[in-house]
Design a protein around this motif. Structure first.
Motif, PDB file in Angstrom:
ATOM      1  N   ARG A  27      34.023  41.714  30.469  1.00  0.00           N
ATOM      2  CA  ARG A  27      33.710  41.114  31.751  1.00  0.00           C
ATOM      3  C   ARG A  27      34.199  39.666  31.825  1.00  0.00           C
ATOM      4  O   ARG A  27      34.705  39.205  32.852  1.00  0.00           O
ATOM      5  CB  ARG A  27      32.191  41.199  32.000  1.00  0.00           C
ATOM      6  CG  ARG A  27      31.698  42.604  32.245  1.00  0.00           C
ATOM      7  CD  ARG A  27      30.282  42.572  32.821  1.00  0.00           C
ATOM      8  NE  ARG A  27      29.359  41.934  31.922  1.00  0.00           N
ATOM      9  CZ  ARG A  27      28.661  42.587  30.990  1.00  0.00           C
ATOM     10  NH1 ARG A  27      28.814  43.884  30.844  1.00  0.00           N
ATOM     11  NH2 ARG A  27      27.816  41.946  30.204  1.00  0.00           N
ATOM     12  N   ILE A  28      34.093  38.935  30.720  1.00  0.00           N
ATOM     13  CA  ILE A  28      34.545  37.541  30.711  1.00  0.00           C
ATOM     14  C   ILE A  28      36.052  37.452  30.891  1.00  0.00           C
ATOM     15  O   ILE A  28      36.587  36.625  31.626  1.00  0.00           O
ATOM     16  CB  ILE A  28      34.115  36.856  29.403  1.00  0.00           C
ATOM     17  CG1 ILE A  28      32.600  36.747  29.344  1.00  0.00           C
ATOM     18  CG2 ILE A  28      34.775  35.472  29.281  1.00  0.00           C
ATOM     19  CD1 ILE A  28      32.084  36.224  28.020  1.00  0.00           C
ATOM     20  N   ALA A  29      36.741  38.347  30.246  1.00  0.00           N
ATOM     21  CA  ALA A  29      38.194  38.353  30.374  1.00  0.00           C
ATOM     22  C   ALA A  29      38.620  38.642  31.790  1.00  0.00           C
ATOM     23  O   ALA A  29      39.547  38.029  32.349  1.00  0.00           O
ATOM     24  CB  ALA A  29      38.794  39.378  29.417  1.00  0.00           C
ATOM     25  N   LYS A  30      37.988  39.586  32.401  1.00  0.00           N
ATOM     26  CA  LYS A  30      38.324  39.907  33.780  1.00  0.00           C
ATOM     27  C   LYS A  30      38.013  38.760  34.718  1.00  0.00           C
ATOM     28  O   LYS A  30      38.771  38.479  35.651  1.00  0.00           O
ATOM     29  CB  LYS A  30      37.568  41.157  34.215  1.00  0.00           C
ATOM     30  CG  LYS A  30      37.997  42.431  33.484  1.00  0.00           C
ATOM     31  CD  LYS A  30      37.179  43.633  33.946  1.00  0.00           C
ATOM     32  CE  LYS A  30      37.605  44.910  33.209  1.00  0.00           C
ATOM     33  NZ  LYS A  30      36.806  46.074  33.635  1.00  0.00           N
ATOM     34  N   ALA A  31      36.926  38.085  34.442  1.00  0.00           N
ATOM     35  CA  ALA A  31      36.575  36.949  35.289  1.00  0.00           C
ATOM     36  C   ALA A  31      37.588  35.828  35.160  1.00  0.00           C
ATOM     37  O   ALA A  31      37.991  35.193  36.151  1.00  0.00           O
ATOM     38  CB  ALA A  31      35.163  36.456  34.939  1.00  0.00           C
ATOM     39  N   LEU A  32      38.042  35.573  33.950  1.00  0.00           N
ATOM     40  CA  LEU A  32      39.050  34.523  33.746  1.00  0.00           C
ATOM     41  C   LEU A  32      40.373  34.888  34.394  1.00  0.00           C
ATOM     42  O   LEU A  32      41.068  34.042  34.962  1.00  0.00           O
ATOM     43  CB  LEU A  32      39.243  34.287  32.244  1.00  0.00           C
ATOM     44  CG  LEU A  32      38.056  33.631  31.509  1.00  0.00           C
ATOM     45  CD1 LEU A  32      38.349  33.554  30.013  1.00  0.00           C
ATOM     46  CD2 LEU A  32      37.768  32.247  32.059  1.00  0.00           C
ATOM     47  N   ALA A  33      40.715  36.142  34.306  1.00  0.00           N
ATOM     48  CA  ALA A  33      41.965  36.570  34.941  1.00  0.00           C
ATOM     49  C   ALA A  33      41.887  36.396  36.442  1.00  0.00           C
ATOM     50  O   ALA A  33      42.850  35.954  37.096  1.00  0.00           O
ATOM     51  CB  ALA A  33      42.255  38.019  34.583  1.00  0.00           C
ATOM     52  N   LEU A  34      40.726  36.748  36.987  1.00  0.00           N
ATOM     53  CA  LEU A  34      40.560  36.589  38.427  1.00  0.00           C
ATOM     54  C   LEU A  34      40.636  35.126  38.822  1.00  0.00           C
ATOM     55  O   LEU A  34      41.284  34.769  39.824  1.00  0.00           O
ATOM     56  CB  LEU A  34      39.223  37.216  38.855  1.00  0.00           C
ATOM     57  CG  LEU A  34      38.881  37.084  40.339  1.00  0.00           C
ATOM     58  CD1 LEU A  34      39.920  37.823  41.182  1.00  0.00           C
ATOM     59  CD2 LEU A  34      37.473  37.645  40.600  1.00  0.00           C
ATOM     60  N   ALA A  35      40.025  34.288  38.028  1.00  0.00           N
ATOM     61  CA  ALA A  35      40.053  32.854  38.336  1.00  0.00           C
ATOM     62  C   ALA A  35      41.473  32.306  38.233  1.00  0.00           C
ATOM     63  O   ALA A  35      41.896  31.451  39.028  1.00  0.00           O
ATOM     64  CB  ALA A  35      39.124  32.108  37.384  1.00  0.00           C
ATOM     65  N   THR A  36      42.232  32.798  37.254  1.00  0.00           N
ATOM     66  CA  THR A  36      43.619  32.326  37.090  1.00  0.00           C
ATOM     67  C   THR A  36      44.464  32.685  38.300  1.00  0.00           C
ATOM     68  O   THR A  36      45.253  31.884  38.803  1.00  0.00           O
ATOM     69  CB  THR A  36      44.228  32.937  35.826  1.00  0.00           C
ATOM     70  OG1 THR A  36      43.454  32.544  34.688  1.00  0.00           O
ATOM     71  CG2 THR A  36      45.669  32.485  35.651  1.00  0.00           C
ATOM     72  N   VAL A  37      44.288  33.934  38.739  1.00  0.00           N
ATOM     73  CA  VAL A  37      45.056  34.369  39.900  1.00  0.00           C
ATOM     74  C   VAL A  37      44.704  33.520  41.116  1.00  0.00           C
ATOM     75  O   VAL A  37      45.576  33.100  41.891  1.00  0.00           O
ATOM     76  CB  VAL A  37      44.816  35.862  40.162  1.00  0.00           C
ATOM     77  CG1 VAL A  37      45.443  36.289  41.499  1.00  0.00           C
ATOM     78  CG2 VAL A  37      45.350  36.694  39.030  1.00  0.00           C
ATOM     79  N   VAL A  38      43.441  33.267  41.292  1.00  0.00           N
ATOM     80  CA  VAL A  38      43.009  32.473  42.446  1.00  0.00           C
ATOM     81  C   VAL A  38      43.550  31.050  42.345  1.00  0.00           C
ATOM     82  O   VAL A  38      44.061  30.486  43.326  1.00  0.00           O
ATOM     83  CB  VAL A  38      41.469  32.475  42.548  1.00  0.00           C
ATOM     84  CG1 VAL A  38      40.997  31.490  43.627  1.00  0.00           C
ATOM     85  CG2 VAL A  38      40.951  33.869  42.845  1.00  0.00           C
ATOM     86  N   CYS A  39      43.485  30.476  41.173  1.00  0.00           N
ATOM     87  CA  CYS A  39      43.966  29.090  41.000  1.00  0.00           C
ATOM     88  C   CYS A  39      45.481  28.987  41.182  1.00  0.00           C
ATOM     89  O   CYS A  39      45.987  28.063  41.813  1.00  0.00           O
ATOM     90  CB  CYS A  39      43.566  28.583  39.630  1.00  0.00           C
ATOM     91  SG  CYS A  39      41.795  28.353  39.409  1.00  0.00           S
ATOM     92  N   VAL A  40      46.212  29.935  40.576  1.00  0.00           N
ATOM     93  CA  VAL A  40      47.667  29.906  40.727  1.00  0.00           C
ATOM     94  C   VAL A  40      48.067  30.106  42.177  1.00  0.00           C
ATOM     95  O   VAL A  40      48.970  29.447  42.706  1.00  0.00           O
ATOM     96  CB  VAL A  40      48.314  30.982  39.824  1.00  0.00           C
ATOM     97  CG1 VAL A  40      49.790  31.138  40.143  1.00  0.00           C
ATOM     98  CG2 VAL A  40      48.124  30.621  38.369  1.00  0.00           C
ATOM     99  N   GLY A  41      47.403  31.017  42.830  1.00  0.00           N
ATOM    100  CA  GLY A  41      47.699  31.236  44.240  1.00  0.00           C
ATOM    101  C   GLY A  41      47.431  30.001  45.059  1.00  0.00           C
ATOM    102  O   GLY A  41      48.213  29.647  45.956  1.00  0.00           O
ATOM    103  N   ALA A  42      46.287  29.372  44.784  1.00  0.00           N
ATOM    104  CA  ALA A  42      45.964  28.148  45.529  1.00  0.00           C
ATOM    105  C   ALA A  42      46.986  27.053  45.231  1.00  0.00           C
ATOM    106  O   ALA A  42      47.390  26.290  46.126  1.00  0.00           O
ATOM    107  CB  ALA A  42      44.549  27.687  45.172  1.00  0.00           C
TER     108      ALA A  42
END
Length: 863
Positions: A27-42
């Motif tokens: 779950r932590i890994a998935k959360a970090l991946a999601l955050a990375t995608v959001v940050c890179v997109g932003a």
């Protein structure tokens, strides 16, 4: 408790987590991946351009580059174009983008930018050294971790050594010793460690200037100092050598500052003990006229006293087309002055050569030198430029060729107008040159006048004077004449035919000259006649005198004794003068007026000139006309009086009458037309230039860098391979021989160029000429560290080496220097770990052929 499904998938209940071990980590890994995608997109949405992907700022040299695609060819200019870089492509694509600004050779991606042949030769040499050199442990570990044996095969990337995005102050050209050592088969820690020994450094080829240091130091300088103490003798190496602005080349001072004191007289020929001091450019070569006459060869008028050779320059000019080359090849092996063993075919070739030579002289006189030399197409190259043609002829004055023609071939204009057209004899190719030079392709005005002059003689042979013959080049008779000879020297040995006059085998001298008068007087004494049988009537003699005075209209008027202006009773009626006959002898182009009779007087005339009296022949001729002149002086008009005075002045001047004295004419002293001189023509051109001597026109070099010699060597060198029998080789060999005029190759060495003839090294050594070397050395920083021995600290003079002998062959890389090679131990005395620098880039540069940044290719703006 109810929760949405997506929340349950991220944060499951405690009971579910316990049921699946390790689920929290997922779950932590998935959360970090999601955050990375959001940050890179932003970041992509909020950033400007593609600056987000730069790992660091560019170096100052590349600071003006704004688009990543300028260097990273697989990336576009959009924010998502970086995805294209994930796909494999041409590994050298980015390196090729560097070449859009940096100009490099086709071998740019080879190691050091060198050619494959150079790298292969260097690798073989270093492999032998590596077999005898132990490698450091660090180098062995580096070679095992990063093998580089296939670097040469796949090519080097620019980024291998030049890495960007390290800051504005980063030195892109800086390469560490470890980077250099990673590729080399010879691996060492430092220069004072296991660096290979020097091999014949720094002498890769012989010097371009042949200068024997040992000979000058030990012999020439002491002799000059003893003979001429005031002459400047170099006392240090810096008297002749200095460092240039590039600091890499120890240049030689100009000739005017170094060698002129001893070698200038060798160039201009003052020190030449034997042979001519000038270069024979044009000539009328000696021919075996007796054999030619026996073979019934028609060469027309030709001087039988010439012993000159056919010059190499004339061979080149005649060989300007295929027929000319075949002709020179046919006669090249013949002795033109002894044709007794020549075949009929060779006799025909010699005959054609004679007319080619006449055509060459005629073309140079009636046209321009640029019309003749400008048609050169040596080796299939482009035609010569006007500036080069000017240098090849050294701006030879037209009058030099004209005066030579008037003395050697006085009837050339008539002969060329009526030149032979036999089937077995090729027409001279020079006529096309002259016709092309004239507007509309018409023949020159000079040729038209020559044809008109020759026409009356051809139509009315019965009116020809019995003492001379017109030039008949179509006949089989070889017409000869002898210059500088008196009547007693004439014989039928060359011509075998009596021309009908008192002098056999040559053209008649002008009737008004002292020598002609003397000849007629001697013939009259031998025959016992009261009047000299000159072959002309007295009227014709006087007509010749008037014509020589410059009045052609006077030639048809009766003499004073036959009822001229001075005798009123015997004056002809107007109707009696309407049908005046033309003169018996028409001078062809006025060539016969220009003989050597005045330039080379007889011994009697010389004694008369020295004593200030007239020769007996001239005194007798003047006494015959004294009565008629006295009667006509008062009766004829002023114009006639002035012409009679001109005739008398001419006769007095020819006899060498003094300008003043007790025997002077009441009217005043007669002007002296010719000036005697004891100066030899060769000595007259003491400081260079053109002069004429012994049936040849010579050019004497004017000093160092003479354009005439230089231009001919540069033109013929590429086509003058050793052993080649071409005319270009003959010119090159004539100008580069041991005793050649100008002595250019006494100092400038000659290199054999593979497939490109020979090259005279006129250009000095330069930094550009040192490209391709792996080692560089700058002299200037070392001047302060040498001892009192100066240059000899590093360059040890070895006197016993065969330095001069090594220049006798053409390979510049096979030689023996005056100085010994520099040893590595000498450099290691300073360049150690505790003293001076010793990194690789101190003496070695990676790009052996250099790298330049050209100007931008800007297109012209459209209207």
């Amino acid at each position: 408790m109810w929760r949405p499904d997506w929340i349950s998938s991220v944060w499951p209940l405690k009971s579910e987590a316990q049921a699946a071990p390790g689920a929290s980590r997922d779950r932590i890994a998935k959360a970090l991946a999601l955050a990375t995608v959001v940050c890179v997109g932003a970041a992509l949405l909020l950033s400007k351009g593609t600056q987000l992907f730069m790992p660091g700022p560019l170096a100052s040299a590349h600071g003006g580059i704004e688009k990543c695609s300028a260097c990273h060819t697989k990336n576009g200019d959009s924010k998502l174009s970086w995805v294209h870089g994930l796909v494999a492509g041409d590994p050298l694509a980015d390196s090729k983008a560097c070449l859009t600004c940096h100009k490099m050779p086709d071998t740019a991606f080879n190691a050091h930018g060198a050619s494959a042949g150079v790298l292969e030769q260097s690798t073989r040499r270093l492999t032998k050294i590596a077999a005898q050199t132990p490698q450091p442990h660090a180098a062995r570990a580096q070679a095992a971790a990063f093998p580089t044996h296939d670097v040469v095969e796949r090519g080097l990337f620019c980024a291998t050594c030049h890495q960007e995005h390290r800051g504005a102050t980063f030195d892109l050209a800086k390469i560490s010793n470890e980077q250099c050592r990673s590729c080399h088969v010879v691996k060492f820690d430092s220069f004072d460690g296991r660096h290979p020994e020097f091999e014949s450094y720094p002498f890769k080829r012989r010097s371009r200037i042949i200068y024997d240091h040992a000979g000058h130091f030990g012999k020439h300088f002491p002799e000059v100092a003893k003979k001429t103490p005031a002459r400047r003798i170099p006392d240090t190496c810096s008297a002749c050598h200095n460092s240039r602005e590039d600091k890499r080349v120890m240049a030689v001072a100009p000739f005017e500052q170094t060698c002129i004191g001893c070698h200038l007289d060798q160039i201009v020929g003052k020190e030449r003990a034997s042979g001519p001091k000038g270069i024979a450019f044009l000539s009328v070569p000696g021919l075996d006229l007796v054999t030619l006459k026996k073979k019934k060869a028609s060469v027309g008028e030709w001087p039988d006293a010439s012993e000159a050779d056919l010059t190499p320059f004339m061979k080149m000019m005649i060989s300007r087309n295929e027929d000319g080359r075949a002709l020179i090849k046919a006669v090249d092996s013949l002795n033109l002055q002894d044709l007794t063993a020549a075949t009929d075919e060779q006799i025909r070739a010699v005959t054609t050569l004679a007319w080619e030579i006449k055509g060459l002289f005629h073309a140079l006189i009636s046209g321009k030198a640029s019309d003749v030399l400008g048609t050169f197409n040596i080796g299939g190259g482009a035609t010569l430029s006007p500036g080069l043609v000017t240098d090849l002829t050294a701006s030879i004055p037209r009058d030099v060729i004209v005066s030579a023609q008037q003395q050697w071939l006085p009837n050339l204009a008539t002969e060329m107008a009526n030149r032979p057209q036999a089937r077995d004899q090729k027409q001279s190719g020079w006529s096309a040159t002259i016709e092309d030079a004239s507007p509309g392709g018409a023949t020159s005005e000079r040729e038209a006048r020559a044809s008109e002059d020759a026409a009356p003689a051809a139509k009315n042979p019965s009116q020809q004077d019995s003492g001379s013959k017109p030039a008949q080049p179509q006949g089989v008779e070889v017409k000869t004449y002898t210059t500088n000879a008196g009547p007693e020297d004439s014989s039928d040995g060359a011509s075998g035919e009596d021309t009908g006059g008192p002098i056999k085998g040559r053209s008649l001298l002008p009737s008004g000259t002292p020598r002609a008068i003397e000849a007629r007087r001697k013939d009259a004494e031998q025959a016992g006649d009261a009047e000299p049988p000159s072959g002309k009537t007295e009227k014709e003699d006087r007509n010749d005198d008037v014509r020589r005075a410059g009045d052609p209209d006077r030639a048809d008027k009766p003499s004073l004794k036959e009822g001229g202006v001075g005798n009123a009773d015997a004056a002809p009626k107007p109707d009696a003068t309407k049908e005046a006959q033309p003169p018996a002898e028409e001078p062809p182009g006025k060539a016969t007026e220009q003989t050597d009779d005045l330039l080379f007087p007889t011994e009697d005339e010389l004694r008369a000139i020295k004593a200030g009296t007239k020769s007996p022949a001239v005194a007798a001729a003047q006494s015959e006309r004294a009565d008629g002149k006295a009667e006509a002086r008062d009766a004829k008009p002023d114009r006639a009086a002035s012409k009679e005075a001109a005739i008398e002045a001419r006769a007095d001047a020819e006899a060498g009458s003094p300008a003043s004295g007790s025997g002077a004419s009441p009217k005043g002293a007669a002007p002296v037309i010719s000036i005697a001189s004891d100066v030899d023509p060769e000595s007259w051109a003491d400081y260079g230039g053109w002069y004429r001597q012994d049936y040849a026109i010579y050019y004497r070099p004017t000093g160092h860098k003479d354009k005439f010699v230089y231009s001919w060597l540069v033109l013929t060198g590429p086509h003058a391979s050793k052993g080649n029998a071409s005319p270009a080789t003959a010119v090159f060999d004539a100008l580069t021989g041991k005793d050649a005029q100008g002595s250019c190759t006494k100092c400038h060495s000659i290199d054999d160029v593979q497939g490109k003839g020979r090259l005279v090294n006129f250009s000095p050594a330069s930094a550009a000429g040192k490209q391709g070397r792996f080692t560089s050395f700058i002299h200037e920083p070392h001047f302060g560290s040498v001892e009192s021995r100066g240059c000899l600290t590093c360059h040890n003079l070895e006197k016993e080496r065969p330095y001069l002998k090594s220049y006798e062959q053409g390979n510049p890389h096979t030689f023996s220097s005056n100085f010994g090679a520099v040893k590595k131990d000498l450099c290691q005395s300073c360049h150690t770990s505790g003293m001076a620098r010793q990194d690789c880039l101190l003496c070695h540069s990676y790009h052996v052929n250099g790298v330049t940044t050209p100007i931008m290719n800007t297109k012209l703006p459209t209207q």
